[in-house]
Design an enzyme around this catalytic site. Structure first.
Site, PDB file in Angstrom:
ATOM      1  N   LEU A   1      31.009  10.018  21.968  1.00  0.00           N
ATOM      2  CA  LEU A   1      32.134  10.066  21.030  1.00  0.00           C
ATOM      3  C   LEU A   1      32.752   8.687  20.788  1.00  0.00           C
ATOM      4  CD1 LEU A   1      33.417  12.254  19.332  1.00  0.00           C
ATOM      5  CD2 LEU A   1      34.673  13.042  21.317  1.00  0.00           C
TER       6      LEU A   1
ATOM      7  N   CYS B   1      30.843  18.894  21.095  1.00  0.00           N
ATOM      8  CA  CYS B   1      30.199  17.662  21.558  1.00  0.00           C
ATOM      9  C   CYS B   1      29.673  17.871  22.979  1.00  0.00           C
ATOM     10  CB  CYS B   1      31.169  16.485  21.520  1.00  0.00           C
ATOM     11  SG  CYS B   1      30.407  15.023  22.285  1.00  0.00           S
TER      12      CYS B   1
ATOM     13  N   LYS C   1      31.498  10.273  11.545  1.00  0.00           N
ATOM     14  CA  LYS C   1      31.320  10.265  12.998  1.00  0.00           C
ATOM     15  C   LYS C   1      32.506  11.012  13.618  1.00  0.00           C
ATOM     16  CE  LYS C   1      30.175   9.263  17.203  1.00  0.00           C
ATOM     17  NZ  LYS C   1      29.196  10.164  17.841  1.00  0.00           N
TER      18      LYS C   1
ATOM     19  N   ASN D   1      35.159  19.682  15.480  1.00  0.00           N
ATOM     20  CA  ASN D   1      34.017  19.576  16.401  1.00  0.00           C
ATOM     21  C   ASN D   1      34.433  20.107  17.780  1.00  0.00           C
ATOM     22  OD1 ASN D   1      31.877  18.823  17.997  1.00  0.00           O
ATOM     23  ND2 ASN D   1      31.779  16.715  17.263  1.00  0.00           N
TER      24      ASN D   1
HETATM   25  O1  RRO Z   1      29.071  11.217  20.387  1.00  0.00           O
HETATM   26  C1  RRO Z   1      28.234  11.996  20.902  1.00  0.00           C
HETATM   27  O2  RRO Z   1      27.671  11.765  21.973  1.00  0.00           O
HETATM   28  C2  RRO Z   1      27.885  13.252  20.225  1.00  0.00           C
HETATM   29  C3  RRO Z   1      28.783  14.073  19.564  1.00  0.00           C
HETATM   30 BR1  RRO Z   1      30.570  13.623  19.285  1.00  0.00          BR
HETATM   31  C4  RRO Z   1      28.370  15.317  19.039  1.00  0.00           C
HETATM   32  O3  RRO Z   1      29.113  16.118  18.461  1.00  0.00           O
HETATM   33  N1  RRO Z   1      27.078  15.654  19.218  1.00  0.00           N
HETATM   34  C5  RRO Z   1      26.196  14.844  19.855  1.00  0.00           C
HETATM   35  O4  RRO Z   1      25.008  15.199  19.977  1.00  0.00           O
HETATM   36  N2  RRO Z   1      26.626  13.646  20.344  1.00  0.00           N
END
Ligand code: RRO
Length: 610
Positions: free
Chosen positions: A374, A430, A346, A427
């Site tokens: 996140l 996001c 995650k 990443n």
């Molecule tokens: O946590 C999120 O809402 C999320 C992340 Br970090 C990401 O990289 N991609 C996504 O679709 N949701």
């Protein structure tokens, strides 16, 4: 009843109910062909021979109906309200036909039909043909037997000869009253050993003195029939197959080439005058040569599925995608996670985060929207608690690093650098946070800055995960490589909006949300293709692998991305509904490579790149 001036019924939209659905006896392998009987509402019109219906189960997982020829139709008794029972023979080919073959007694089915034209009656042919008199010759190849057998039923007994050609076994011939019935099978299991030419040549055609030939079957067989009929001077009528969406002539998706221009298979066809059809073998598509037939791997030889990402060898290219696989531990009781090539954690930030408020998930047709924001335990917690357990698993552990500023990315990277985690996935994509995240991945400047800063504090292999939202994605990818990325992964989620129409508000507290799943796959395939194409223009020693993400649910999806140029794959949403999805992908990939003789992933990678 709606009929045209030649008495051909026009299509109507009808509901039918399944009265029987069972495997056809004689088809090899057993269960490859089904007989589906559908009872139409009282007063429905009967189709004429050669016509077809678009069949779409009322409870369906596919978007469109499938065109299926009528094999047999019967008007039931007056007391029954003159209901029509239609019989279809269906070859189990893809998702749509599989669904039709799985229907049960009493299931409801939507029908558009009867569609298309008809086989002209022999008298009509005789009056317009140069050949005189004689019997008709009817030919069916494989499932193409269905419409022509239906046609034969409408002709007087013994007024025709019937040739049927199958790979193995035979079926669909029980209602025939042919003067001569000839069966050929590729494997010699029934009748003459071989394909149609083993039984029907120019000489046998000439000797038959036929008034006309009617045929349906695989394209090479129809091309052969056209050729021998033209040589001998016999009129032929060929029933053609094509992918269809509407079935009634509006979408223009089922056109075929004729000497009179492109014609719609559903409207001007499916039965065409053989003299106008143009059969040309497809040797290349979009400038890419059709792969020559490949020999399977030798008995006992296994394909090598391993791939190299930044100097780390993954046993296979299938990686649990960040955000959809926790830390790999949660799925341990559901399937053997140790079979995966890698696991991406995650998204992690320096500090623990609680994520977004409000609704976090929203399902769409073939897609899933998310706004997790996140949420994660923070890198120090990850290092102390989750990472050791991740490292104890066989798949290569990948730490997905996120941040809200360059400083937080750098601090996070320093902490991870001090661990044994073999790979970091940066990443910068996001879609659901107010600061950082996709903001860095949108532009070359932002992406380059983030990658360079992290590169400076770690020597670990660095995958950079990109957003499909960038308008300069290829340039962003190249900027990341220039700044030190060892691999690129794409696509993170697309951005969408969902609206709660009852309450008149957006579904998500942050209005926009991430969107992934099978719905995005063709777009993701294009983006992977374009980024690999751009990378391939770099000198060989500067090129890096691309890891594909975007609606991968089956091994076929995985092969598609590899042929587009991907070196490895991340699977996300698919695991939620089918925890075994990644295992099925690994096994399916190995079986495909074995069947097609690919020894390594690299041998089939980028096949559609010029
Ligand atoms: O946590 C999120 O809402 C999320 C992340 Br970090 C990401 O990289 N991609 C996504 O679709 N949701």
């Amino acid at each position: 009843m709606f009929k045209d001036c030649q008495g051909i019924p026009y299509p109507v939209f009808a509901k039918g109910v399944v009265s029987e659905c069972a495997p056809v006896v004689g088809a090899v392998p057993f269960g490859s062909v089904y007989s589906l009987k559908v009872l139409l509402e009282a007063g429905s019109q009967e189709p004429v021979a050669g016509q077809f219906y678009m069949l779409h189960a009322v409870r369906s997982d596919v978007l469109l109906g499938r065109p299926i020829s009528v094999y047999h139709s019967e008007v039931l008794s007056e007391e029954d309200g003159k209901r029509v029972e239609l019989t279809f023979l269906i070859l189990l080919k893809g998702k749509g036909t599989k669904e039709l073959c799985s229907l049960d007694f009493g299931d409801l089915i939507n029908l558009i039909g009867p569609c298309g034209n008809r086989f002209p009656t022999p008298e009509k042919v005789v009056s317009t043909s140069s050949t005189t008199g004689g019997k008709s010759l009817i030919i069916g190849g494989g499932i193409g037997v269905a419409p022509v057998a239906g046609f034969a039923e409408t002709l007087p007994a013994k007024s025709y000869d019937f040739y049927a050609s199958f790979k193995s076994g035979s079926y669909g011939l029980e209602n025939l009253k042919a003067e001569k019935l000839v069966i050929t099978t590729d494997d010699g299991s029934v009748g003459i050993h071989g394909m149609l030419p083993a039984a029907l040549t120019e000489d046998t055609l000439r000797a038959g003195n036929y008034s006309a030939v009617y045929a349906c079957g695989p394209t090479p067989m129809l091309a052969y029939i056209q050729k021998i009929c033209q040589t001998v001077g016999v009129k032929c009528w060929l029933s053609m197959e094509a992918h269809m969406a509407c079935g009634v002539g509006v979408c223009l998706g089922c056109v075929i080439d004729t000497t009179e221009g492109k014609k719609r298979c559903c409207k001007e066809g499916p039965v065409f005058d053989g003299d106008i059809l143009i059969f040309k073998p497809v040797t290349e598509v979009a400038g890419i040569k059709v792969q020559p037939r490949r020999e399977p791997l030798a008995e006992g030889q296994e394909p090598d599925l391993s791939v190299d990402i930044g100097g780390v060898r993954l046993p296979n290219p299938v990686i649990g995608s960040s955000g959809t696989f926790g830390f790999g531990l949660e799925y341990k009781t559901l399937f053997d996670v140790n079979r995966l090539g890698g696991i991406s954690s995650k998204g992690l930030t320096l500090e623990p985060r609680q994520g977004n408020d409000g609704i976090r998930l929203h399902e769409t047709p073939a897609g899933l929207m998310n706004s997790i924001g996140l949420q994660n335990p923070g890198i120090p917690h990850f290092i102390e608690h989750e990472l050791p357990e991740m490292m104890a698993l066989k798949p290569v552990a990948i730490a997905n690093l996120s941040g809200s500023s360059i400083e937080t990315y750098v601090e996070g990277a320093k902490l991870l650098d001090a661990t044994d985690v073999p790979i970091i996935e940066l990443n910068i994509s996001c879609p659901n946070v107010s600061a950082g995240g996709a903001a860095f991945g949108m532009t070359c400047v932002g992406a380059e800055q983030a990658v360079r800063a992290v590169r400076a504090v770690t020597k670990k292999p660095l995958i950079v995960k990109l957003t499909p939202q960038s308008h300069e994605l290829e340039k962003v990818a190249l900027a990341c490589i220039e700044a030190g990325a060892d691999a690129i992964s794409l696509c993170n989620s697309f951005q969408g909006i969902a609206i709660d129409i009852e309450r008149g508000v957006p579904v998500f507290d942050k209005l926009k949300a991430g969107f992934g799943g099978p719905a995005v796959r063709p777009i993701a395939v294009r983006l992977v293709y374009e980024v690999v194409e751009a990378i391939n223009k770099l000198p060989a020693d500067k090129r890096v692998p691309v890891i594909a993400i975007g609606g991968i649910a089956t091994w076929e999806d995985a092969v598609e991305f590899i042929m587009a140029g991907a070196s490895a794959l991340q699977v996300g949403t698919a695991t939620f509904a089918n925890p075994n999805a990644m295992i099925e992908i690994i096994d399916g990939l190995a079986a495909f490579m074995k069947r097609k003789g690919y020894r390594t992933i690299e041998e089939m990678r980028g096949l559609i790149q010029k």
